[in-house]
Design an enzyme around this catalytic site. Structure first.
Site, mmCIF file in Angstrom:
data_model
loop_
_atom_site.group_PDB
_atom_site.id
_atom_site.type_symbol
_atom_site.label_atom_id
_atom_site.label_comp_id
_atom_site.label_asym_id
_atom_site.label_seq_id
_atom_site.Cartn_x
_atom_site.Cartn_y
_atom_site.Cartn_z
ATOM 1 N N MET A 174 -12.185 -4.846 5.310
ATOM 2 C CA MET A 174 -11.309 -3.921 6.028
ATOM 3 C C MET A 174 -11.054 -4.482 7.429
ATOM 4 S SD MET A 174 -10.380 -1.484 4.103
ATOM 5 C CE MET A 174 -9.492 -0.563 5.375
ATOM 6 N N MET A 187 -12.085 5.344 -1.169
ATOM 7 C CA MET A 187 -12.796 5.679 0.069
ATOM 8 C C MET A 187 -13.390 7.063 -0.129
ATOM 9 S SD MET A 187 -9.891 4.089 2.533
ATOM 10 C CE MET A 187 -8.766 3.997 1.169
ATOM 11 N N ASP A 237 -7.309 -5.793 4.290
ATOM 12 C CA ASP A 237 -6.562 -4.525 4.276
ATOM 13 C C ASP A 237 -6.588 -3.902 5.664
ATOM 14 O OD1 ASP A 237 -5.465 -2.039 3.657
ATOM 15 O OD2 ASP A 237 -7.114 -1.404 2.357
ATOM 16 N N HIS A 273 -8.318 1.621 -4.262
ATOM 17 C CA HIS A 273 -9.299 1.504 -3.177
ATOM 18 C C HIS A 273 -9.923 2.878 -2.959
ATOM 19 C CE1 HIS A 273 -9.778 0.565 1.446
ATOM 20 N NE2 HIS A 273 -10.940 0.703 0.832
ATOM 21 N N HIS A 319 -1.315 -1.224 -4.162
ATOM 22 C CA HIS A 319 -2.608 -0.806 -3.622
ATOM 23 C C HIS A 319 -2.561 0.708 -3.411
ATOM 24 C CE1 HIS A 319 -6.280 -1.476 -1.178
ATOM 25 N NE2 HIS A 319 -5.797 -0.523 -0.390
ATOM 26 N N SER A 364 0.856 -1.194 0.000
ATOM 27 C CA SER A 364 0.000 0.000 0.000
ATOM 28 C C SER A 364 0.884 1.234 0.000
ATOM 29 C CB SER A 364 -0.905 -0.005 1.238
ATOM 30 O OG SER A 364 -1.605 1.218 1.281
ATOM 31 N N MET A 408 -8.673 8.800 -0.682
ATOM 32 C CA MET A 408 -9.551 9.272 0.411
ATOM 33 C C MET A 408 -9.981 10.711 0.128
ATOM 34 S SD MET A 408 -7.496 7.812 3.682
ATOM 35 C CE MET A 408 -6.668 6.211 3.635
ATOM 36 N N ASP A 458 -4.654 4.007 -1.994
ATOM 37 C CA ASP A 458 -5.766 4.445 -1.139
ATOM 38 C C ASP A 458 -6.181 5.857 -1.499
ATOM 39 O OD1 ASP A 458 -6.136 2.214 0.679
ATOM 40 O OD2 ASP A 458 -4.087 2.648 1.310
HETATM 41 C C1 DX5 Z 1 -6.525 2.246 5.402
HETATM 42 C C2 DX5 Z 1 -6.055 1.833 4.029
HETATM 43 C C3 DX5 Z 1 -4.997 0.808 4.004
HETATM 44 C C4 DX5 Z 1 -3.688 1.197 4.640
HETATM 45 C C5 DX5 Z 1 -3.107 -0.045 5.244
HETATM 46 O O1 DX5 Z 1 -7.656 3.043 5.252
HETATM 47 O O2 DX5 Z 1 -7.155 1.316 3.269
HETATM 48 O O3 DX5 Z 1 -4.759 0.333 2.671
HETATM 49 O O4 DX5 Z 1 -2.770 1.729 3.719
HETATM 50 O O5 DX5 Z 1 -1.999 0.314 5.989
HETATM 51 P P1 DX5 Z 1 -1.334 -0.654 7.072
HETATM 52 O O6 DX5 Z 1 -0.880 -1.894 6.338
HETATM 53 O O7 DX5 Z 1 -0.224 0.172 7.598
HETATM 54 O O8 DX5 Z 1 -2.401 -0.981 8.094
HETATM 55 ZN ZN ZN Z 2 -6.705 0.369 1.292
#
Ligand code: DX5
Ligand code: ZN
Length: 232
Positions: A139, A70, A177, A68, A35, A10, A39, A37
């Site tokens: 999650m 969000m 994740d 991903h 991956h 990620s 947001m 993220d």
């Molecule tokens: C959290 C993200 C994850 C995050 C995971 O909202 O969706 O993908 O990057 O990070 P770690 O592996 O550090 O928990």
């Molecule tokens: Zn994620």
């Protein structure tokens, strides 16, 4: 080389000031996907990357991109992220109004569609989209931030979703994740997860390749110790 699971670094946990170089530190044959993220500061209390980062990673690295989302306005943004080079787009059940429509919107644009569930979201409604979806993301932390602790109850949710997969003879990938590291990866594996997103467990280490191999080996070792695993 792992045969039945994948690790997806990620990029959220990488140094944002040099994201392409950071991505290249995990460029080993075992890694097929990064991956990403995304947001929006509404659905989750954080703001991160957008389509520009996705297209830069697409242009300057060889990885497939697991995006991903969000975000609350996924429907408007799906075509933008497809154009930017996403290979999988995962949307949140809690964030979209018309889940079935948006899954089909993603698939109609020619890429894989995933659905993600927050820790407190029940898996029952997956029943109605289970044959359409390419990936289900459980999650294992509350979305918004890297570096949180794996929520142990999410192992039961993984097992529940893995059972649904068998029951309905579905083909989706089961992804997990949040808080994945050498302690938690096998627990998630034995409960059915096969795609493992890992951020801080990889990027907080100087030697990222070693960190990836440590996670892979933690799963392989416990598999070969004969610990029972879910057949998915
Ligand atoms: C959290 C993200 C994850 C995050 C995971 O909202 O969706 O993908 O990057 O990070 P770690 O592996 O550090 O928990
Ligand atoms: Zn994620």
């Amino acid at each position: 080389m792992p045969s039945d699971f994948k690790i997806l670094p990620s990029i959220l946990a990488a140094d944002a000031g040099k994201i392409i170089e950071e991505a290249r530190t995990v460029d080993i044959p075992e890694i097929e996907y990064l991956h990403i993220d995304v947001m929006d500061g509404h659905f989750v209390p954080n703001l991160t990357m957008g389509p520009q980062i996705v297209s830069s990673l697409k242009k300057h690295t060889r990885f497939k991109l697991d995006v991903h989302l969000m975000i609350t306005n996924a429907s408007e943004m799906i075509p933008v992220f497809v154009d930017a080079g996403a290979d999988i787009i995962t949307i949140h059940q809690e964030a979209v109004k018309h889940l079935d429509r948006e899954i089909n919107q993603i698939k109609d644009l020619g890429i894989k569609a995933g659905v993600s569930l927050n820790p407190a979201t029940h898996s029952d409604s997956l029943r109605w989209i289970i044959s359409d979806v390419d990936l289900i993301l459980v999650m294992s932390v509350n979305p918004g931030f890297g570096g949180q602790k794996y929520i142990p109850a999410m192992s039961d949710k993984l097992a529940m979703v893995a059972r649904m997969k068998q029951e309905y003879e579905a083909n989706f990938i089961l992804e997990v994740d949040g808080g994945i590291d050498i302690q938690t990866a096998f627990t998630a594996y034995r409960n059915g997860a096969r795609y493992f997103v890992a951020g801080s467990a990889i990027f907080s280490h100087q030697n990222r390749i070693q960190a990836i191999h440590d996670i892979i080996n933690s799963i392989e070792k416990q598999k070969s110790d004969g610990k029972t695993t879910f057949r998915v």
